[in-house]
Design a protein around this motif. Structure first.
Motif, PDB file in Angstrom:
ATOM      1  N   HIS A 491       0.821  -1.212   0.000  1.00  0.00           N
ATOM      2  CA  HIS A 491       0.000   0.000   0.000  1.00  0.00           C
ATOM      3  C   HIS A 491       0.856   1.265   0.000  1.00  0.00           C
ATOM      4  N   ALA A 495       0.555   4.250  -2.742  1.00  0.00           N
ATOM      5  CA  ALA A 495       0.327   5.623  -2.286  1.00  0.00           C
ATOM      6  C   ALA A 495       1.314   6.613  -2.884  1.00  0.00           C
ATOM      7  N   HIS A 500      -0.869   9.646  -7.384  1.00  0.00           N
ATOM      8  CA  HIS A 500      -0.906  10.365  -6.111  1.00  0.00           C
ATOM      9  C   HIS A 500       0.213  11.401  -6.013  1.00  0.00           C
ATOM     10  N   VAL A 508      -0.084  10.620   2.118  1.00  0.00           N
ATOM     11  CA  VAL A 508       0.431   9.324   1.670  1.00  0.00           C
ATOM     12  C   VAL A 508       0.205   8.264   2.747  1.00  0.00           C
ATOM     13  N   HIS A 511      -3.334   7.198   3.143  1.00  0.00           N
ATOM     14  CA  HIS A 511      -3.693   6.251   2.081  1.00  0.00           C
ATOM     15  C   HIS A 511      -3.225   4.843   2.453  1.00  0.00           C
ATOM     16  N   VAL A 512      -1.999   4.736   2.996  1.00  0.00           N
ATOM     17  CA  VAL A 512      -1.478   3.431   3.416  1.00  0.00           C
ATOM     18  C   VAL A 512      -2.345   2.857   4.537  1.00  0.00           C
TER      19      VAL A 512
END
Length: 691
Positions: A491, A495, A500, A508, A511-512
């Protein structure tokens, strides 16, 4: 004692054990947990744990024993440990004695067949496997479902193979205690694979390249990258606005101190004798530092946060460590730390970072790498530290485990993450990003009241420090063998993909975190879910995509940075190590990571010479471990060979490559012994070795 993890047992062996222990007749899996296992693993004293195993019967084809074996495998219990536990209760218990026999005496594949084997018509081809177990062992080969009469050795030979020999093969290995099958191997006999022609697989394939949209400042350095594979190894040629660039014939295109004339479109031609492919077009925009954000058209991928001189980033550097091959197998098998480091390296390089990526380090080597890294962290530097491997917690402090750590989880044998944070905070780096992709389980944990911010977190006292643990305290991170990366790295790579671009570090990591949460990764022993643990003292948005303006970098820092970058650079051109009027032998160098060098040898000459080249080297050379291509799954034609030199941080003297080249001339086989000394230290050895 058998040091294999229980998860490494063949599936059919585990099913045979399940048939015995799933029975309601005692002793069975439940009595085994009650009488033996719970005394070795305290968590099995919890009735809920036993209940969860029993509930496996409700799943289609579910088996409590298979669930138990899976859970023990997650705890890195070895076959030897499991066998000793059962053996302690097997006297007078024929059912348990049968399980011990299955673990000890029944056949086990020790060297499996290759997934795919290629040959050409008329060539001798071999499929080989090896096994252990109570003797005698009986081998029987099959082609699909057809039993091959008389093929009862552990090597299946095809003398003067033909295309009709192609197909899928497996071997059954049996003795009086049971049997096991190898995996399937696909045999391909194809005239197109001969030295007289090229199969479609010989065409170059681009494996990695820089981001297509590049924004840099006037006077800074342009770095574009394109790498590929093919047979023979491909060559490179760069173009700018459709015209070839003089002397630009390497993977890297480097232009120092760019001007407005360097803007435009670039691409790389990757080619060999079989054909050519082109990289995507790189759109390079050259701009002054004072360009205002509102003058940039929307959607071109610029940083959404206006920047002034105080936001200047003079340098971006990263240290990535992936520990996979631990010396103490009781710690358990990991699958992806090296993949994670390799993939993250490529992504960071594309974002303008100067990266050193290292794998399988001891504690002393980890400490030395951290010291070298922190020397670079001067003013206006973005710094990224990443670790993937085993980890644990004690007393609220998390520890990163080197490959020489024991399974006793002694603090002094491991690197405290607090040491990493302290070392980075003592520098003047503008951004300090620490990513720790390892477990934080605590051996012999006893619940106690502790403040919300304790241990590692108390050591964060500077602005713009961002830490992301792959999991929360006393929890685990997960990986799956069938995936390419561990879940945190998976992930993270998503990200920081192009879509992105220019997100802040916090965005970031959010998102992870969201991606990990949606995977719903649960530790069945503790019922805890993997959740990313983020801590930040950021005082403003900061993006890993921010372009570098190194005009303010002082000469000593610039020299140190150049040396750091050189630790991941290799000779671009093939090196000719032998040549006569008939044959030329070349070596081509690639970096798997900064402390692992891949060397490809190729013999070039007329087709009728029937060329063959091999490396003649021991498993340890100049202090470094050496693996030939057949040892790590690399298949080569007779005219090519591959070698992997590991642990370059332990290099004690110049590398000497020894090869043998054999070819046919006037009906007679000629043999040439070749020796080539690599005088320059390769990759990371430049930084840390002294001789």
């Amino acid at each position: 004692m058998d040091s294999r993890c229980i998860t490494d047992l063949p599936d059919d062996r585990k099913k045979q054990i399940a048939v015995i222990l799933d029975s309601s007749e005692l002793p069975n899996w439940r009595s085994l947990v009650q009488d033996v296992i719970r005394h070795h693993i305290p968590s099995y004293k919890d009735p809920r744990q036993v209940y969860a195993i029993g509930m496996a019967t409700l799943s289609p084809g579910g088996s409590p024993t298979l669930k138990l074996l899976h859970d023990l495998g997650q705890l890195h219990i070895t076959v030897g440990e499991f066998k000793s536990w059962i053996g302690s209760k097997s006297e007078g218990a024929p059912r348990l004695q049968k399980v011990v026999s299955l673990l000890t005496l029944s056949p086990t594949v020790t060297q499996d067949v290759e997934t795919e084997i290629r040959g050409i018509p008329g060539q001798n081809v071999y499929i080989h496997c090896e096994a252990s177990g109570h003797q005698p062992l009986h081998y029987q080969w099959f082609k699909k479902r057809e039993l091959l009469q008389g093929k009862t050795e552990n090597t299946l030979q095809f003398k003067s193979a033909s295309e009709s020999d192609g197909g899928y093969y497996t071997c059954r290995i049996a003795n009086c205690y049971g049997f096991v099958f190898t995996k399937w191997t696909k045999l391909i006999i194809n005239a197109d694979d001969s030295v007289h022609g090229y199969s479609p697989f010989d065409l170059p394939i681009i494996t990695s390249q820089s981001d297509p949209d590049v924004h840099i400042l006037v006077g800074s350095r342009l770095s574009l990258y394109c790498d590929g594979v093919g047979r023979p190894a491909p060559s490179y040629e760069w173009f700018h606005n459709g015209s070839p660039i003089q002397d630009a014939k390497h993977r890297w295109l480097i232009k120092d101190s760019v001007s407005a004339e360097d803007h435009g479109f670039y691409y790389c031609r990757v080619y060999n004798n079989a054909g050519e492919v082109h990289s995507h077009h790189f759109k390079v925009t050259i701009e002054s530092f004072q360009v205002a954000f509102d003058s940039v058209p929307p959607g071109v991928g610029r940083d959404p946060h206006p920047r002034g001189p105080s936001d200047r980033v003079a340098n971006k550097v990263a240290l990535l460590i992936g520990n996979k091959d631990y010396r103490h197998q009781q710690l358990g098998k990991l699958f992806h730390p090296i993949n994670d480091v390799c993939d993250f390296t490529g992504r960071l390089i594309n974002m303008g970072f100067k990266v050193v990526s290292l794998v399988n380090l001891t504690l002393e080597e980890m400490r030395k790498a951290l010291v070298e890294f922190c020397r670079l962290l001067v003013e206006d530097t973005y710094a990224v530290f990443y670790f993937a491997g085993h980890g644990f917690e004690r007393g609220g402090l998390s520890y990163l485990m080197p490959v020489d750590a024991s399974h006793s989880y002694r603090c002094q044998e491991n690197m405290a993450s607090a040491k990493v944070l302290k070392a980075m905070q003592e520098t003047k780096a503008k951004l300090k990003l620490v990513l720790l992709d390892c477990c934080r389980t605590e051996p012999d944990y006893e619940p106690q009241n502790s403040p919300l911010l304790s241990g590692d977190l108390q050591d964060i006292k500077e602005p713009n420090v961002v830490v992301a643990f792959g999991c929360c305290p006393r929890s685990s991170v997960f990986e799956c063998e069938q995936e390419k990366n561990g879940f945190f790295a998976k992930h993270l790579l998503k990200a920081i993909s192009d879509e992105h671009r220019n997100k802040s570090v916090e965005e970031v990591l959010l998102h992870v975190s969201r991606g990990i949460h949606e995977e719903n990764l649960v530790d069945y022993l503790t019922n805890q879910k993997q959740i990313v643990n983020r801590i930040t003292t950021s005082v403003k948005p900061m993006s890993l995509w921010t372009p570098v303006d190194n005009t303010s970098l002082n000469p000593s820092a610039e020299a140190a940075t150049a040396k750091w970058q050189s630790a991941h650079e290799i000779p671009n051109d093939p090196v000719t190590v032998y040549q006569d009027d008939k044959v030329r032998v070349e070596l081509i160098f690639n970096a798997e990571v900064s402390n692992v060098l891949i060397v490809n040898a190729r013999a070039l000459g007329e087709d009728n010479l029937d060329l063959n080249v091999t490396f003649d080297m021991s498993n340890v050379t100049s202090g470094c471990c050496v693996a030939r291509g057949d040892m790590f799954g690399k298949k080569c034609r007779p005219s090519e060979a591959t070698l992997k030199v590991k642990d370059l941080q332990r290099l004690t003297e110049p590398l000497v490559f020894k090869l043998t080249c054999i070819y046919t001339l006037n009906g007679e086989r000629q043999q040439k012994s070749i020796s080539y000394t690599m005088e320059e230290k390769p990759l990371y050895a430049k930084l840390v070795t002294h001789w």
